[in-house]
Design a protein around this motif. Structure first.
Motif, PDB file in Angstrom:
ATOM      1  N   GLY A  59       0.845  -1.188   0.000  1.00  0.00           N
ATOM      2  CA  GLY A  59       0.000   0.000   0.000  1.00  0.00           C
ATOM      3  C   GLY A  59       0.876   1.232   0.000  1.00  0.00           C
ATOM      4  O   GLY A  59       2.086   1.157  -0.237  1.00  0.00           O
ATOM      5  N   GLU A  60       0.285   2.356   0.280  1.00  0.00           N
ATOM      6  CA  GLU A  60       1.060   3.591   0.300  1.00  0.00           C
ATOM      7  C   GLU A  60       2.055   3.629   1.450  1.00  0.00           C
ATOM      8  O   GLU A  60       3.094   4.275   1.367  1.00  0.00           O
ATOM      9  CB  GLU A  60       0.119   4.794   0.397  1.00  0.00           C
ATOM     10  CG  GLU A  60      -0.736   5.025  -0.834  1.00  0.00           C
ATOM     11  CD  GLU A  60       0.103   5.428  -2.031  1.00  0.00           C
ATOM     12  OE1 GLU A  60       1.156   6.078  -1.827  1.00  0.00           O
ATOM     13  OE2 GLU A  60      -0.266   5.082  -3.167  1.00  0.00           O
ATOM     14  N   SER A  61       1.759   2.924   2.550  1.00  0.00           N
ATOM     15  CA  SER A  61       2.561   3.070   3.766  1.00  0.00           C
ATOM     16  C   SER A  61       3.255   1.801   4.233  1.00  0.00           C
ATOM     17  O   SER A  61       4.205   1.871   5.004  1.00  0.00           O
ATOM     18  CB  SER A  61       1.673   3.596   4.910  1.00  0.00           C
ATOM     19  OG  SER A  61       1.075   4.825   4.570  1.00  0.00           O
ATOM     20  N   MET A  62       2.822   0.612   3.808  1.00  0.00           N
ATOM     21  CA  MET A  62       3.339  -0.636   4.351  1.00  0.00           C
ATOM     22  C   MET A  62       4.329  -1.293   3.391  1.00  0.00           C
ATOM     23  O   MET A  62       4.054  -1.432   2.197  1.00  0.00           O
ATOM     24  CB  MET A  62       2.198  -1.614   4.640  1.00  0.00           C
ATOM     25  CG  MET A  62       2.652  -2.960   5.216  1.00  0.00           C
ATOM     26  SD  MET A  62       3.393  -2.808   6.850  1.00  0.00           S
ATOM     27  CE  MET A  62       1.904  -2.514   7.832  1.00  0.00           C
ATOM     28  N   LEU A  63       5.499  -1.693   3.951  1.00  0.00           N
ATOM     29  CA  LEU A  63       6.539  -2.364   3.175  1.00  0.00           C
ATOM     30  C   LEU A  63       6.928  -3.642   3.901  1.00  0.00           C
ATOM     31  O   LEU A  63       7.180  -3.627   5.116  1.00  0.00           O
ATOM     32  CB  LEU A  63       7.760  -1.460   3.015  1.00  0.00           C
ATOM     33  CG  LEU A  63       8.865  -1.940   2.075  1.00  0.00           C
ATOM     34  CD1 LEU A  63       8.381  -1.924   0.626  1.00  0.00           C
ATOM     35  CD2 LEU A  63      10.114  -1.063   2.233  1.00  0.00           C
ATOM     36  N   ASN A 122      21.330 -21.679   8.419  1.00  0.00           N
ATOM     37  CA  ASN A 122      20.276 -21.094   7.605  1.00  0.00           C
ATOM     38  C   ASN A 122      19.547 -20.023   8.399  1.00  0.00           C
ATOM     39  O   ASN A 122      19.259 -20.203   9.583  1.00  0.00           O
ATOM     40  CB  ASN A 122      19.269 -22.176   7.178  1.00  0.00           C
ATOM     41  CG  ASN A 122      19.885 -23.192   6.246  1.00  0.00           C
ATOM     42  OD1 ASN A 122      19.954 -22.970   5.046  1.00  0.00           O
ATOM     43  ND2 ASN A 122      20.329 -24.307   6.792  1.00  0.00           N
ATOM     44  N   PHE A 123      19.239 -18.918   7.729  1.00  0.00           N
ATOM     45  CA  PHE A 123      18.517 -17.821   8.362  1.00  0.00           C
ATOM     46  C   PHE A 123      17.348 -17.404   7.473  1.00  0.00           C
ATOM     47  O   PHE A 123      17.489 -17.314   6.252  1.00  0.00           O
ATOM     48  CB  PHE A 123      19.416 -16.593   8.566  1.00  0.00           C
ATOM     49  CG  PHE A 123      20.620 -16.849   9.424  1.00  0.00           C
ATOM     50  CD1 PHE A 123      20.583 -16.618  10.789  1.00  0.00           C
ATOM     51  CD2 PHE A 123      21.795 -17.308   8.859  1.00  0.00           C
ATOM     52  CE1 PHE A 123      21.691 -16.843  11.580  1.00  0.00           C
ATOM     53  CE2 PHE A 123      22.913 -17.534   9.642  1.00  0.00           C
ATOM     54  CZ  PHE A 123      22.855 -17.308  11.006  1.00  0.00           C
ATOM     55  N   ILE A 124      16.220 -17.142   8.096  1.00  0.00           N
ATOM     56  CA  ILE A 124      15.068 -16.579   7.411  1.00  0.00           C
ATOM     57  C   ILE A 124      14.601 -15.358   8.199  1.00  0.00           C
ATOM     58  O   ILE A 124      14.474 -15.418   9.424  1.00  0.00           O
ATOM     59  CB  ILE A 124      13.917 -17.595   7.294  1.00  0.00           C
ATOM     60  CG1 ILE A 124      14.352 -18.792   6.446  1.00  0.00           C
ATOM     61  CG2 ILE A 124      12.678 -16.942   6.673  1.00  0.00           C
ATOM     62  CD1 ILE A 124      13.315 -19.894   6.383  1.00  0.00           C
ATOM     63  N   GLY A 125      14.389 -14.250   7.513  1.00  0.00           N
ATOM     64  CA  GLY A 125      13.979 -13.031   8.193  1.00  0.00           C
ATOM     65  C   GLY A 125      12.813 -12.351   7.493  1.00  0.00           C
ATOM     66  O   GLY A 125      12.675 -12.420   6.263  1.00  0.00           O
ATOM     67  N   ILE A 126      11.959 -11.719   8.290  1.00  0.00           N
ATOM     68  CA  ILE A 126      10.834 -10.937   7.776  1.00  0.00           C
ATOM     69  C   ILE A 126      10.803  -9.609   8.521  1.00  0.00           C
ATOM     70  O   ILE A 126      10.905  -9.579   9.745  1.00  0.00           O
ATOM     71  CB  ILE A 126       9.490 -11.669   7.974  1.00  0.00           C
ATOM     72  CG1 ILE A 126       9.492 -13.002   7.237  1.00  0.00           C
ATOM     73  CG2 ILE A 126       8.330 -10.804   7.473  1.00  0.00           C
ATOM     74  CD1 ILE A 126       8.234 -13.819   7.467  1.00  0.00           C
ATOM     75  N   GLY A 127      10.681  -8.524   7.770  1.00  0.00           N
ATOM     76  CA  GLY A 127      10.608  -7.206   8.373  1.00  0.00           C
ATOM     77  C   GLY A 127       9.427  -6.424   7.857  1.00  0.00           C
ATOM     78  O   GLY A 127       9.036  -6.538   6.684  1.00  0.00           O
ATOM     79  N   LEU A 128       8.810  -5.647   8.741  1.00  0.00           N
ATOM     80  CA  LEU A 128       7.681  -4.797   8.388  1.00  0.00           C
ATOM     81  C   LEU A 128       8.047  -3.339   8.625  1.00  0.00           C
ATOM     82  O   LEU A 128       8.563  -2.993   9.691  1.00  0.00           O
ATOM     83  CB  LEU A 128       6.429  -5.158   9.202  1.00  0.00           C
ATOM     84  CG  LEU A 128       5.903  -6.584   9.076  1.00  0.00           C
ATOM     85  CD1 LEU A 128       4.729  -6.797  10.016  1.00  0.00           C
ATOM     86  CD2 LEU A 128       5.496  -6.877   7.642  1.00  0.00           C
ATOM     87  N   THR A 129       7.807  -2.502   7.638  1.00  0.00           N
ATOM     88  CA  THR A 129       8.054  -1.072   7.760  1.00  0.00           C
ATOM     89  C   THR A 129       6.774  -0.305   7.468  1.00  0.00           C
ATOM     90  O   THR A 129       6.114  -0.555   6.446  1.00  0.00           O
ATOM     91  CB  THR A 129       9.154  -0.613   6.773  1.00  0.00           C
ATOM     92  OG1 THR A 129      10.347  -1.356   7.029  1.00  0.00           O
ATOM     93  CG2 THR A 129       9.438   0.871   6.932  1.00  0.00           C
ATOM     94  N   TYR A 130       6.445   0.605   8.367  1.00  0.00           N
ATOM     95  CA  TYR A 130       5.269   1.442   8.157  1.00  0.00           C
ATOM     96  C   TYR A 130       5.721   2.892   8.070  1.00  0.00           C
ATOM     97  O   TYR A 130       6.368   3.408   8.964  1.00  0.00           O
ATOM     98  CB  TYR A 130       4.250   1.294   9.296  1.00  0.00           C
ATOM     99  CG  TYR A 130       2.946   2.029   9.044  1.00  0.00           C
ATOM    100  CD1 TYR A 130       1.942   1.440   8.268  1.00  0.00           C
ATOM    101  CD2 TYR A 130       2.741   3.309   9.546  1.00  0.00           C
ATOM    102  CE1 TYR A 130       0.758   2.106   8.010  1.00  0.00           C
ATOM    103  CE2 TYR A 130       1.563   3.984   9.292  1.00  0.00           C
ATOM    104  CZ  TYR A 130       0.575   3.381   8.533  1.00  0.00           C
ATOM    105  OH  TYR A 130      -0.600   4.056   8.270  1.00  0.00           O
ATOM    106  N   GLU A 131       5.408   3.535   6.964  1.00  0.00           N
ATOM    107  CA  GLU A 131       5.827   4.913   6.710  1.00  0.00           C
ATOM    108  C   GLU A 131       4.698   5.877   6.989  1.00  0.00           C
ATOM    109  O   GLU A 131       3.597   5.739   6.439  1.00  0.00           O
ATOM    110  CB  GLU A 131       6.306   5.051   5.259  1.00  0.00           C
ATOM    111  CG  GLU A 131       7.470   4.131   4.911  1.00  0.00           C
ATOM    112  CD  GLU A 131       7.805   4.138   3.447  1.00  0.00           C
ATOM    113  OE1 GLU A 131       6.973   4.668   2.659  1.00  0.00           O
ATOM    114  OE2 GLU A 131       8.866   3.623   3.059  1.00  0.00           O
ATOM    115  N   PHE A 132       4.952   6.836   7.870  1.00  0.00           N
ATOM    116  CA  PHE A 132       3.935   7.836   8.222  1.00  0.00           C
ATOM    117  C   PHE A 132       3.960   8.989   7.204  1.00  0.00           C
ATOM    118  O   PHE A 132       4.961   9.311   6.633  1.00  0.00           O
ATOM    119  CB  PHE A 132       4.191   8.388   9.629  1.00  0.00           C
ATOM    120  CG  PHE A 132       4.006   7.334  10.693  1.00  0.00           C
ATOM    121  CD1 PHE A 132       2.749   7.062  11.209  1.00  0.00           C
ATOM    122  CD2 PHE A 132       5.095   6.614  11.163  1.00  0.00           C
ATOM    123  CE1 PHE A 132       2.587   6.106  12.196  1.00  0.00           C
ATOM    124  CE2 PHE A 132       4.938   5.662  12.133  1.00  0.00           C
ATOM    125  CZ  PHE A 132       3.689   5.402  12.662  1.00  0.00           C
TER     126      PHE A 132
END
Length: 218
Positions: A173-177, A208-218
């Motif tokens: 969306g416009e804000s979620m990555l 082995n590594f698995i990663g998930i990141g969430l970024t929210y832009e204001f």
């Protein structure tokens, strides 16, 4: 086992050589962690040694992490493709020993010199912008181990390693990555005789590594 808190400092500089090429330099101090309320636990003790090893004992220890210096270069080949190269220098020689002190049971205390060496690592990667909502990345790296042959043991089975990684970013969306990454570390096989324990072994490690990141832009 135990909990500790440490503090360090870091700094960085950024230079834009042109619209396509950028250079970054960063430095991070070493950090000391004081384990004041640690605990040593023992299991599977032979009956002949049972009187010398309690089920658990309080202990203190100090853990030191190395200072590091990083130099990175990024170049925009095209509007959609960027490549990067990074050189890292880690000052492991400042981590000169590993020790545990058991004040209530001094016979359980021990210390060992590590004789770590300063090391280099080199990595390269690429990022490709598929669309405004999707970007993919991949990279490879090679890192030298700080552990010398005479001091290699099962607790710290260090070896030179190859690193492979892949991942991507997805905008919902416009804000979620959303960022996802997978990384494989392949350590080279290594045989050595630890001179402190007269212990010979062959070591081979995969991680082995698995990663998930969430970024929210204001």
């Amino acid at each position: 086992s135990g909990d500790a808190t440490g503090f360090g400092v870091s700094g960085s500089a950024f230079l834009k050589l042109s619209d396509e090429t950028k250079i970054g330099l960063s430095i991070r101090s070493g950090t000391s962690y004081e384990y004041d309320d640690g605990e040593i636990s023992y299991t599977n003790i032979p009956l002949s040694q049972d009187e010398f090893y309690p089920t658990s004992a309080s202990a203190t220890s100090t853990m030191q992490t190395p200072a590091s210096l990083n130099l990175g270069v990024a170049h925009q080949i095209s509007r959609d493709l960027m490549i990067t190269v990074e050189l890292q220098y880690e000052m492991w020689s400042g981590v000169d020993s590993i020790a545990i002190e058991a004040s209530e049971t001094p016979s359980l205390s021990y210390g060992i010199g590590t004789e770590y060496e300063n090391t280099f690592s080199l990595s390269a990667g690429a990022e490709y912008t598929v669309s405004d909502a999707i970007g993919v990345r991949a990279g490879v790296g090679y890192e030298l181990t700080p552990v010398q042959d005479d001091y290699l043991d099962p607790r710290f089975p260090g070896a030179d390693r190859y690193v492979f990684a892949a991942g991507g970013s997805f905008r919902t969306g416009e804000s979620m990555l959303i960022d996802v990454v997978y990384m494989l570390e392949n350590y080279t096989e290594r045989e050595s005789l630890n001179k402190n324990y007269n212990f010979r072994a062959t070591y081979k490690t995969f991680r082995n590594f698995i990663g998930i990141g969430l970024t929210y832009e204001f």
